[in-house]
Design a protein around this motif. Sequence first.
Motif, mmCIF file in Angstrom:
data_model
loop_
_atom_site.group_PDB
_atom_site.id
_atom_site.type_symbol
_atom_site.label_atom_id
_atom_site.label_comp_id
_atom_site.label_asym_id
_atom_site.label_seq_id
_atom_site.Cartn_x
_atom_site.Cartn_y
_atom_site.Cartn_z
ATOM 1 N N ARG A 284 45.956 30.106 36.144
ATOM 2 C CA ARG A 284 46.795 29.738 37.300
ATOM 3 C C ARG A 284 46.894 30.919 38.270
ATOM 4 N NH1 ARG A 284 51.496 28.811 34.834
ATOM 5 N NH2 ARG A 284 50.524 27.295 33.481
ATOM 6 N N THR A 285 47.051 32.117 37.726
ATOM 7 C CA THR A 285 47.164 33.318 38.568
ATOM 8 C C THR A 285 45.884 33.524 39.388
ATOM 9 O OG1 THR A 285 48.629 34.279 36.941
ATOM 10 C CG2 THR A 285 47.575 35.825 38.447
ATOM 11 N N ILE A 286 44.731 33.293 38.756
ATOM 12 C CA ILE A 286 43.466 33.455 39.493
ATOM 13 C C ILE A 286 43.341 32.366 40.572
ATOM 14 C CG2 ILE A 286 40.936 33.387 39.311
ATOM 15 C CD1 ILE A 286 41.132 34.836 36.685
ATOM 16 N N GLN A 287 43.740 31.145 40.235
ATOM 17 C CA GLN A 287 43.671 30.060 41.236
ATOM 18 C C GLN A 287 44.542 30.400 42.446
ATOM 19 O OE1 GLN A 287 44.845 26.747 38.709
ATOM 20 N NE2 GLN A 287 42.978 25.669 39.287
ATOM 21 N N GLU A 288 45.755 30.894 42.194
ATOM 22 C CA GLU A 288 46.658 31.237 43.310
ATOM 23 C C GLU A 288 46.050 32.356 44.156
ATOM 24 O OE1 GLU A 288 50.572 29.959 40.722
ATOM 25 O OE2 GLU A 288 50.263 32.099 41.176
ATOM 26 N N TRP A 289 45.446 33.304 43.472
ATOM 27 C CA TRP A 289 44.818 34.436 44.173
ATOM 28 C C TRP A 289 43.678 33.934 45.077
ATOM 29 C CZ3 TRP A 289 39.767 36.395 42.624
ATOM 30 C CH2 TRP A 289 39.395 37.571 43.269
ATOM 31 N N VAL A 290 42.854 33.036 44.551
ATOM 32 C CA VAL A 290 41.741 32.502 45.346
ATOM 33 C C VAL A 290 42.283 31.749 46.559
ATOM 34 C CG1 VAL A 290 39.813 30.845 45.352
ATOM 35 C CG2 VAL A 290 40.123 32.373 43.411
ATOM 36 N N LEU A 291 43.320 30.917 46.330
ATOM 37 C CA LEU A 291 43.859 30.110 47.425
ATOM 38 C C LEU A 291 44.481 30.964 48.524
ATOM 39 C CD1 LEU A 291 45.478 27.095 45.538
ATOM 40 C CD2 LEU A 291 43.503 27.073 47.081
ATOM 41 N N SER A 292 45.133 32.064 48.122
ATOM 42 C CA SER A 292 45.840 32.874 49.125
ATOM 43 C C SER A 292 44.926 33.930 49.761
ATOM 44 C CB SER A 292 47.048 33.548 48.480
ATOM 45 O OG SER A 292 46.563 34.472 47.523
ATOM 46 N N SER A 293 43.682 34.027 49.270
ATOM 47 C CA SER A 293 42.801 35.077 49.776
ATOM 48 C C SER A 293 42.106 34.606 51.061
ATOM 49 C CB SER A 293 41.765 35.403 48.699
ATOM 50 O OG SER A 293 40.610 35.893 49.275
ATOM 51 N N ASP A 294 41.794 35.551 51.943
ATOM 52 C CA ASP A 294 41.043 35.172 53.148
ATOM 53 C C ASP A 294 39.571 35.579 52.992
ATOM 54 O OD1 ASP A 294 41.387 37.861 53.217
ATOM 55 O OD2 ASP A 294 42.537 37.915 55.086
ATOM 56 N N CYS A 295 39.119 35.675 51.735
ATOM 57 C CA CYS A 295 37.752 36.167 51.451
ATOM 58 C C CYS A 295 36.694 35.070 51.340
ATOM 59 C CB CYS A 295 37.730 36.956 50.144
ATOM 60 S SG CYS A 295 38.293 38.637 50.318
ATOM 61 N N GLU A 296 37.069 33.794 51.537
ATOM 62 C CA GLU A 296 36.105 32.671 51.406
ATOM 63 C C GLU A 296 35.452 32.587 50.021
ATOM 64 O OE1 GLU A 296 33.394 31.564 54.728
ATOM 65 O OE2 GLU A 296 34.056 33.497 55.533
ATOM 66 N N MET A 297 36.282 32.693 48.997
ATOM 67 C CA MET A 297 35.763 32.490 47.626
ATOM 68 C C MET A 297 36.136 31.063 47.217
ATOM 69 S SD MET A 297 37.208 35.930 45.874
ATOM 70 C CE MET A 297 38.869 35.773 46.452
ATOM 71 N N SER A 298 35.487 30.541 46.188
ATOM 72 C CA SER A 298 35.947 29.241 45.681
ATOM 73 C C SER A 298 35.792 29.157 44.170
ATOM 74 C CB SER A 298 35.206 28.098 46.364
ATOM 75 O OG SER A 298 33.834 28.196 46.096
#
Length: 377
Positions: A284-298
Amino acid sequence: MFQEFELERWMSANEQGVRYELADSGVPAVALRELVSYGLQLEEIVDLPLHYPEVNGSGLIRERIRALYDSRTAEPVDVLVTVGAAEAAGAVVDALTRRGERVAMMRPNYQQLAGLAVNLGRHVETFSLDPSRGWALRLEELERAASGAAMICVCNPNNPTGHVLSDKEREAVVAAAQRNSAWLVSDEVYVGTEHDGVQTRTLVGMYEKTVAISSLSKAYGLSGLRLGWVAGPRYAVEACWARHEYATIATSALSMKIGEYALDPLVRNALFERNRTFIANGYRTIQEWVLSSDCEMSLSQTRATPVAFLRLPPGLSSVKVGRKLVEDASVLVAPGQYFGGYDDHIRLTAARHLDELRAALDRISSVLKQMRSHDTP
Ligand SMILES: Cc1ncc(COP(=O)(O)O)c(C=O)c1O
């Protein structure tokens, strides 16, 4: 030519010096003291004569492993205890296929079975999972790779994507094995790591030429015991046993004893629960990090395993990112390149204490931003 085990080389070269190690695929390992808190009697360990144990596994441990499969099969399965799933993988390829025969292999995947097959002179063909459909199995590729194969290997749940085969995919894999009269090898080391606690069903019992390989390393958090197994029809297990006598003779007496205990149904459930908490919170922590990042990761939603297989921002290579993370941030991740050529992905373990995980993710964000700004004209 000998094919090196790229991921394990990468880990051996880097894992000792780094501050944040997110490259292995396990949970934080269970200490002996924790097992004592679940009821393990230390006297039994302290008084254990350190002799060779039963070469194919003690009666008790084989009974407990067999119980994981028996309710699913008409014929009782046989069990051989090995030094990790690693030894089990070598034994099944060597015992059940011959030089020059075709082995069909799921991709992406942990390199072990494919590398062993290549190094033993087998001809490896791959069939892949489709990232654009949540890593669903490409059935037409399966058909092609399985045609004329002596063995079909799946990793279920899959490392590194976490994909669990659907009913339709299970049936397709079994049908492909049946059509070719091939051995079906199911690497099931991640059974028990499902985020929702719904355990993946073994493929053993769906087709008579199926062997499962598994171990105490992942869902149980006991990788240092180096205890795994092969489960399947008696004649296949006996052929693996003949290889085991040459390779290792037996796992250690200490591992066998502790393994018997870990496989007690109550202890097993307690260990799965402990480890699932690490996995679910970390994921869950990694998912939140991906969603809040502006790095265009998925990141695709996955059902199982302690790892997240992350698509990198466009234009970045996993091996270069991996090196840069070690050098500039003291963070170790696993490059996707080493799972069958997925250089646009990295694999991170989610199963860490959350403070540690968040600190490592912050460092990864900084390095990715820096690399992107360098690459952008
Ligand atoms: C899919 C898979 N199979 C097998 C293994 C080997 O595990 P063991 O520690 O039981 O040798 C690993 C280890 O990472 C793995 O990821």
